[in-house]
Design an enzyme around this catalytic site. Structure first.
Site, PDB file in Angstrom:
ATOM      1  CG  ASP A  13      12.272 -15.096  66.108  1.00  0.00           C
ATOM      2  OD1 ASP A  13      13.565 -16.257  66.869  1.00  0.00           O
ATOM      3  OD2 ASP A  13      12.347 -15.790  64.813  1.00  0.00           O
ATOM      4  N   GLY A  14      10.937 -11.997  67.585  1.00  0.00           N
ATOM      5  CA  GLY A  14      10.995 -10.348  67.817  1.00  0.00           C
ATOM      6  C   GLY A  14      10.487  -9.780  68.622  1.00  0.00           C
TER       7      GLY A  14
ATOM      8  CG  ASN B  65      17.565 -10.344  63.443  1.00  0.00           C
ATOM      9  OD1 ASN B  65      17.864 -11.355  63.626  1.00  0.00           O
ATOM     10  ND2 ASN B  65      16.228 -10.549  63.589  1.00  0.00           N
ATOM     11  CD  GLU B  66      17.189  -6.970  60.560  1.00  0.00           C
ATOM     12  OE1 GLU B  66      16.903  -6.496  60.917  1.00  0.00           O
ATOM     13  OE2 GLU B  66      17.790  -8.264  60.057  1.00  0.00           O
TER      14      GLU B  66
ATOM     15  NE  ARG C 281      22.611   8.095  41.800  1.00  0.00           N
ATOM     16  CZ  ARG C 281      24.118   7.887  41.933  1.00  0.00           C
ATOM     17  NH1 ARG C 281      24.524   6.803  41.380  1.00  0.00           N
ATOM     18  NH2 ARG C 281      24.235   9.004  41.959  1.00  0.00           N
TER      19      ARG C 281
ATOM     20  CG  ASP D 231      13.510  -0.037  47.054  1.00  0.00           C
ATOM     21  OD1 ASP D 231      13.664   1.082  46.324  1.00  0.00           O
ATOM     22  OD2 ASP D 231      13.006  -0.820  46.833  1.00  0.00           O
TER      23      ASP D 231
ATOM     24  CB  ALA E  56      15.133  -2.526  45.149  1.00  0.00           C
TER      25      ALA E  56
HETATM   26  P1  NAD Z   1       7.462  -9.383  61.699  1.00  0.00           P
HETATM   27  O1  NAD Z   1       6.278  -9.922  62.957  1.00  0.00           O
HETATM   28  O2  NAD Z   1       8.322  -8.091  61.000  1.00  0.00           O
HETATM   29  O3  NAD Z   1       8.632 -10.411  62.004  1.00  0.00           O
HETATM   30  C1  NAD Z   1       9.064 -10.907  61.197  1.00  0.00           C
HETATM   31  C2  NAD Z   1       9.732 -12.533  60.717  1.00  0.00           C
HETATM   32  O4  NAD Z   1      10.896 -12.388  61.046  1.00  0.00           O
HETATM   33  C3  NAD Z   1       9.144 -13.461  61.936  1.00  0.00           C
HETATM   34  O5  NAD Z   1       9.114 -14.338  61.009  1.00  0.00           O
HETATM   35  C4  NAD Z   1      10.310 -13.511  63.352  1.00  0.00           C
HETATM   36  O6  NAD Z   1      10.282 -15.001  63.432  1.00  0.00           O
HETATM   37  C5  NAD Z   1      11.804 -13.599  61.424  1.00  0.00           C
HETATM   38  N1  NAD Z   1      12.785 -13.690  62.306  1.00  0.00           N
HETATM   39  C6  NAD Z   1      13.062 -12.409  63.109  1.00  0.00           C
HETATM   40  N2  NAD Z   1      14.849 -12.815  63.755  1.00  0.00           N
HETATM   41  C7  NAD Z   1      15.265 -13.411  62.338  1.00  0.00           C
HETATM   42  C8  NAD Z   1      16.368 -14.236  62.616  1.00  0.00           C
HETATM   43  N3  NAD Z   1      17.436 -14.016  63.194  1.00  0.00           N
HETATM   44  N4  NAD Z   1      16.117 -15.270  61.359  1.00  0.00           N
HETATM   45  C9  NAD Z   1      15.288 -16.596  60.679  1.00  0.00           C
HETATM   46  N5  NAD Z   1      13.896 -15.735  61.351  1.00  0.00           N
HETATM   47  C10 NAD Z   1      13.636 -13.823  61.915  1.00  0.00           C
HETATM   48  O7  NAD Z   1       8.917  -8.663  62.890  1.00  0.00           O
HETATM   49  P2  NAD Z   1      10.139  -8.880  64.402  1.00  0.00           P
HETATM   50  O8  NAD Z   1       9.360 -10.435  64.556  1.00  0.00           O
HETATM   51  O9  NAD Z   1       9.606  -7.507  64.935  1.00  0.00           O
HETATM   52  O10 NAD Z   1      11.259  -8.419  64.224  1.00  0.00           O
HETATM   53  C11 NAD Z   1      11.943  -7.771  63.402  1.00  0.00           C
HETATM   54  C12 NAD Z   1      12.712  -8.484  62.516  1.00  0.00           C
HETATM   55  O11 NAD Z   1      11.751  -8.593  61.091  1.00  0.00           O
HETATM   56  C13 NAD Z   1      13.983  -7.768  61.786  1.00  0.00           C
HETATM   57  O12 NAD Z   1      14.589  -7.655  62.516  1.00  0.00           O
HETATM   58  C14 NAD Z   1      14.239  -8.122  60.479  1.00  0.00           C
HETATM   59  O13 NAD Z   1      14.923  -9.336  60.218  1.00  0.00           O
HETATM   60  C15 NAD Z   1      12.739  -9.012  59.953  1.00  0.00           C
HETATM   61  N6  NAD Z   1      12.693  -7.808  58.411  1.00  0.00           N
HETATM   62  C16 NAD Z   1      12.108  -9.058  58.213  1.00  0.00           C
HETATM   63  C17 NAD Z   1      12.101  -8.282  56.396  1.00  0.00           C
HETATM   64  C18 NAD Z   1      11.917  -9.081  54.992  1.00  0.00           C
HETATM   65  O14 NAD Z   1      12.195 -10.274  55.063  1.00  0.00           O
HETATM   66  N7  NAD Z   1      11.493  -8.777  54.126  1.00  0.00           N
HETATM   67  C19 NAD Z   1      11.171  -6.975  56.611  1.00  0.00           C
HETATM   68  C20 NAD Z   1      11.722  -6.313  57.746  1.00  0.00           C
HETATM   69  C21 NAD Z   1      11.612  -6.856  58.848  1.00  0.00           C
END
Ligand code: NAD
Length: 261
Positions: A45-46, A120-121, A146, A148, A183
């Protein structure tokens, strides 16, 4: 169909990309890394997020398809042993194009505005701990936040970070964005809604912070510090991302395969 490949950069995805090119050459497919019609992301996905940002100025003419090299990805839905079938379909079949909504953020700083798109976001956090921010909906103060941080996600991004912070999963046919809390502090003094909210197209969520508070702002996988921010305005973008579907893979099946099976 003129294609371009973006691979994750590891040995497995590079070898797959080479296999793809070999078969594509045999079938007479042309490649062009500047103005392709189809972008093939090989990795996870990344990698699809990187492909989206590489071609975000060509969203009107480009569609995307993803091959995963590890576990099933949310965007990368073709497996590596299906690569030959995918190349054959690209050469022979006309894909169904499905379009998914994106979210736009407009950052207002003293020296001007910048506009960004997320697949994504977006997330907003404070550099020094607690984020204190006014959340405005359509120009009116909704709450003082207030905590994270906040996650502002697209429907397809609702299964990513948004899901981890307790947000709902939205079907991508909904032209909407979701605002979820990370949070939040809730006690007798501070109060937020405590659940995520979903805004339709043409509604606007504005986040205002103290201008001298440095912020950590993320756009999908890209994380940066932004200073002197007055306001960030989020809304559903006019642009959409197009995915090329060479076989059906309904959204809810993808959700089930990714999270339950
Ligand atoms: P990463 O290597 O940390 O992977 C994050 C995980 O999110 C992977 O397992 C990936 O398959 C999954 N993912 C990404 N997009 C997705 C989607 N639309 N639906 C379901 N799963 C999805 O980072 P990355 O691969 O560079 O991806 C960046 C994404 O990681 C950010 O867009 C964010 O959504 C996610 N992220 C998640 C958290 C969390 O869940 N706590 C924290 C930071 C970032």
């Amino acid at each position: 169909m003129i294609y371009s490949i973006l691979d994750k950069g590891d040995d497995v995805s590079r070898a797959l990309a080479a296999r793809f090119r070999e078969q594509a050459d045999r079938l007479g497919l042309k490649s062009d890394d500047e103005t392709p019609e189809l972008v093939v992301s090989i990795g996870g996905d990344g990698t699809m997020l990187q492909a989206f940002h590489r071609f975000r100025d060509q969203l009107d003419t480009v569609s995307f398809v993803g091959v995963h090299t590890g576990h099933l990805g949310f965007y990368a839905d073709w497996q590596k042993d299906e690569l030959e079938e995918l190349v054959r379909l690209i050469a022979e079949a006309k894909p169904r194009i499905v379009q998914y909504p994106l979210v736009q953020a407009e950052i207002e700083q003293p020296d001007g505005k910048t506009v960004h798109l997320a697949l994504n976001e977006f997330t907003l956090k404070s550099v020094d701990g607690t984020l204190v921010a006014g959340v405005y909906i359509n120009g009116e103060l909704f709450e003082m936040f207030r905590g994270d941080g906040v996650v502002i996600s697209t429907p397809t991004g609702s299964t990513a970070y948004n899901k981890s912070v307790g947000g709902a999963i939205l079907h991508p046919s909904l032209e909407a964005m979701q605002i979820a809390e990370i949070a939040s502090i809730n006690n007798r003094v501070y109060r937020t809604l405590g659940s995520s909210i979903v805004l339709p197209k043409h509604h606007c969520c504005e986040i205002r912070t103290e201008e001298n508070e440095p912020l950590i702002f993320s756009i999908d996988h890209l994380v940066m510090q932004v200073d002197h921010v007055r306001t960030i305005r989020f809304r559903v973008a006019e642009q959409k991302i197009s995915f090329a579907r060479f076989r059906p893979f309904p959204f809810w099946n993808r959700v089930r395969e990714s999270f339950i099976n």
